[in-house]
Write an enzyme that holds these catalytic residues in place. Sequence first.
Site, short mmCIF file in Angstrom:
data_model
loop_
_atom_site.label_atom_id
_atom_site.label_comp_id
_atom_site.label_asym_id
_atom_site.label_seq_id
_atom_site.Cartn_x
_atom_site.Cartn_y
_atom_site.Cartn_z
N CYS A 116 -0.69 -19.12 -1.74
CA CYS A 116 -0.73 -18.23 -2.91
C CYS A 116 -0.31 -18.95 -4.19
O CYS A 116 -0.61 -18.49 -5.29
CB CYS A 116 0.17 -17.02 -2.69
N HIS A 259 0.20 -13.61 -9.26
CA HIS A 259 -0.53 -13.57 -7.99
C HIS A 259 -0.61 -12.12 -7.53
O HIS A 259 0.30 -11.31 -7.78
CB HIS A 259 0.23 -14.43 -6.96
N ASN A 289 -5.58 -9.20 -1.60
CA ASN A 289 -4.88 -10.47 -1.85
C ASN A 289 -5.84 -11.62 -1.53
O ASN A 289 -6.14 -11.87 -0.36
CB ASN A 289 -3.64 -10.50 -0.94
O1 UT7 Z 1 0.33 -13.38 -0.66
C1 UT7 Z 1 1.19 -13.92 0.27
C2 UT7 Z 1 2.51 -13.32 0.18
N1 UT7 Z 1 2.52 -12.06 0.89
C3 UT7 Z 1 3.24 -11.08 0.44
O2 UT7 Z 1 3.83 -11.21 -0.61
C4 UT7 Z 1 3.34 -9.85 1.28
C5 UT7 Z 1 4.73 -9.26 1.16
N2 UT7 Z 1 4.92 -8.12 2.05
C6 UT7 Z 1 4.29 -6.96 1.86
O3 UT7 Z 1 3.50 -6.81 0.93
C7 UT7 Z 1 4.65 -5.82 2.77
O4 UT7 Z 1 5.68 -6.22 3.62
C8 UT7 Z 1 3.44 -5.29 3.61
C9 UT7 Z 1 2.45 -4.55 2.73
C10 UT7 Z 1 2.73 -6.44 4.30
C11 UT7 Z 1 3.91 -4.30 4.68
O5 UT7 Z 1 4.61 -3.24 4.04
P1 UT7 Z 1 6.06 -2.81 4.54
O6 UT7 Z 1 6.42 -1.64 3.74
O7 UT7 Z 1 6.95 -4.01 4.48
O8 UT7 Z 1 5.79 -2.35 6.03
P2 UT7 Z 1 6.40 -2.89 7.41
O9 UT7 Z 1 5.77 -4.19 7.77
O10 UT7 Z 1 7.90 -2.83 7.36
O11 UT7 Z 1 5.90 -1.79 8.42
C12 UT7 Z 1 6.30 -0.40 8.31
C13 UT7 Z 1 5.57 0.43 9.33
C14 UT7 Z 1 5.62 -0.15 10.74
O12 UT7 Z 1 5.71 0.93 11.64
P3 UT7 Z 1 7.12 1.39 12.27
O13 UT7 Z 1 7.64 0.19 13.01
O14 UT7 Z 1 7.98 1.75 11.09
O15 UT7 Z 1 6.75 2.54 13.13
C15 UT7 Z 1 4.28 -0.82 10.91
O16 UT7 Z 1 3.88 -0.87 12.26
O17 UT7 Z 1 4.17 0.49 9.00
C16 UT7 Z 1 3.38 0.11 10.13
N3 UT7 Z 1 2.17 -0.54 9.65
C17 UT7 Z 1 1.04 0.10 9.35
N4 UT7 Z 1 0.69 1.39 9.45
C18 UT7 Z 1 -0.56 1.73 9.06
C19 UT7 Z 1 2.02 -1.86 9.37
N5 UT7 Z 1 0.76 -2.07 8.91
C20 UT7 Z 1 0.15 -0.88 8.88
C21 UT7 Z 1 -1.15 -0.45 8.52
N6 UT7 Z 1 -1.46 0.85 8.62
N7 UT7 Z 1 -2.07 -1.32 8.05
#
Ligand code: UT7
Length: 332
Positions: A116, A259, A289
Amino acid sequence: MTTCARIVSTGMAVPDRIVTNEDLRQWMDTSDEWIRQRTGIEQRHWVRPDEPEGASDLGLRAATAALDEAGWDAQDIDLILFATLSPDIEFPGSGCLLQHKLGLETTPAMDIRNQCSGFLYGLATADAWIRAGMARRILLVGAEVHSTGLDISTRGRAVTVIFGDGAGAACIEASPEPGILATRLHAQGEFAGCLMTEAPASRHWPRIDAQMIAEGRHFPHMEGPTVFKHAVRRLPEVAAEVLEAANVSLDDIDIVVPHQANLRINQFVARALKLDESRVVNNIQRYGNTTAASIPIALHEARQDGRIAPGSTVLFLGFGAGFTWGGAVCRF
Ligand code: UT7
């Protein structure tokens, strides 16, 4: 007279296939609401499975647009810099493939593997080459084809929904007037495992096997919350650092081009910098992204719609896998 470097033109390209959040539901358990709330993304562009294109194909389209705007022939280029984490093939780099597609014979081409932050690492490299007198005209491309390497099942949903394909390009030229005012780059390999695609892996024999494929180790793995936490800390930090290096204040910045990893990250950064969101370019809603391509695509769109005009001072910021991060201040 000191030679400086400035961005003289830009271009972009995305595949024509649009994949909406709703479309993703046919392959995985997700929802439009989850994706919009957590990331801001509404759709992304993915290459067509029946006619896939590589990073250098999208890069060629973006580069051609940038060359047209600059009024350069491909022959005018002294160096090609190609930033990507999704090269067309394992090796040689996509820069070499693009060089040939541009009809060039022996122009040097160099790939940049900084995810990135790839475009910012490229900008710093272009600036240094031009200042050192090693080149006068540099083509910098950031291009990614993520979609051919994503796990589109529910197992991969936390990563797959955020990535889009695309390319952005900039022509950078030697100039008596300062254009790239300052760049600052960082990396912290301690966190390499938080966001990576492991295989094929030279440290593994063979580089990829059936077990690795079964475990999905050829797909990107991301510890999203950890990446998020570091991004919202490092981006304001490097913003302050690069502004000081450029000897400008935030008030002198007309617009920030960050980014596009997650709309919430950019909102956090805007708040941390006490910036109204109208001074931050966000287009992740439409493209997802696109990693090394996201900054040049956002830059191109902001130049197209007049938010960046001659005389504008722009702050670029990026953070991603590596971890790598950086900032740049440029005058247009
Ligand atoms: O460009 C490279 C750099 N990358 C970044 O900067 C990404 C940084 N991180 C993020 O943007 C966020 O962490 C994400 C968007 C990737 C994820 O969001 P989050 O709020 O951190 O979610 P999480 O990974 O903590 O997951 C929360 C819940 C989980 O379920 P439980 O364990 O709480 O029941 C996941 O299984 O959301 C669930 N989940 C989804 N649900 C529906 C994860 N992905 C999905 C999905 N649809 N696509």
